[in-house]
Design an enzyme around this catalytic site. Sequence first.
Site, PDB file in Angstrom:
ATOM      1  N   TYR A 157      -2.271   1.443  10.449  1.00 51.72           N
ATOM      2  CA  TYR A 157      -2.328   0.920   9.076  1.00 51.72           C
ATOM      3  C   TYR A 157      -3.405  -0.161   8.974  1.00 51.72           C
ATOM      4  O   TYR A 157      -4.265  -0.110   8.088  1.00 51.72           O
ATOM      5  CB  TYR A 157      -0.956   0.362   8.676  1.00 51.72           C
ATOM      6  N   ILE A 190       4.331  -7.395  -1.328  1.00 52.41           N
ATOM      7  CA  ILE A 190       4.583  -7.155  -2.755  1.00 52.41           C
ATOM      8  C   ILE A 190       5.859  -6.320  -2.875  1.00 52.41           C
ATOM      9  O   ILE A 190       6.045  -5.340  -2.137  1.00 52.41           O
ATOM     10  CB  ILE A 190       3.402  -6.384  -3.402  1.00 52.41           C
TER      11      ILE A 190
END
Length: 255
Positions: A157, A190
């Site tokens: 990632y 988030i």
Amino acid sequence: MKKFQNKVCLVTGASSGIGKATAVAFAESGAKVIVSDVNETAGMATVSELVALGAEAIFVKCNIAERAEVQNLINQSIEKFGRIDCAVLSAGIAGRLSLPTHEYPEDEWLNQIHVNLIGTWYCIKFLLEEMLKQGGGNIVSIASAAGLRGQPNNSPYATSKHGVVGLVKTAAIEYATKNIRINAICPTAIETPMIMEGRRKLAYNPEALEAAKNYQAMKRMGQPSEVADVALWLCSDEASFMTGHALPVDGGAFA
Ligand SMILES: NC(=O)c1ccc[n+]([C@@H]2O[C@H](COP(=O)([O-])OP(=O)(O)OC[C@H]3O[C@@H](n4cnc5c(N)ncnc54)[C@H](O)[C@@H]3O)[C@@H](O)[C@H]2O)c1
């Protein structure tokens, strides 16, 4: 007149999270919106929300990891609206945040690179072809804080997001005199389905949830709309001298 009145704005990953919030923000600002995602059912639900807000919106199904599907997305957008003024690229997948580099399964490594990096490249490549023809445009890619610093136990990632930042900076320079601006946003935590329900499952792990909040100086997670607002600002004329940035949206984490 609303800020994006008559503008045509494309959002990938618009079925959920940051992409969905961005599609809603564009609709509220007067834009015609192309909602794209691999998840058709949720994408159609996003379109219904935008139409209820009074916006013109269409859904185009697209797996960004498939070159032909990205080409079709751009072709269908042009067929429908004639141009693409702004694109926010939010489609992406999370890593499993649990394995060191030498133990990470090869198929997962390759898949994250394929979706997050190569998929983003396909989107930027075909968008640029159209934006050059139409004489300008704006692209914002949702990278990650993991595109700016290492993220232990999540190497594919972090690598994919560092790659996106490199791509954005390079393309920004290449097209800077062609009236095309390209920026990346690098959010920290988030509150979206990706980290609440997805692999990190923060919704079911109070300790990890606390740690995710404490990562920010504000001691809370960001909301998808707080990323969407920055994406719209970068796409707007107010950010007309901004290109090639990898902008943290991070509640003070990088401070
Ligand atoms: N949520 C966070 O804390 C956070 C932090 C930093 C960066 N990001 C990045 O923000 C972007 C949006 O994430 P989110 O948190 O809103 O996640 P999310 O899972 O809520 O939304 C991601 C959307 O992308 C779609 N998608 C996944 N693979 C796709 C593919 N191959 N083709 C097309 N669509 C695909 C999913 O169907 C989903 O609708 C991602 O690129 C993610 O890496 C998120």
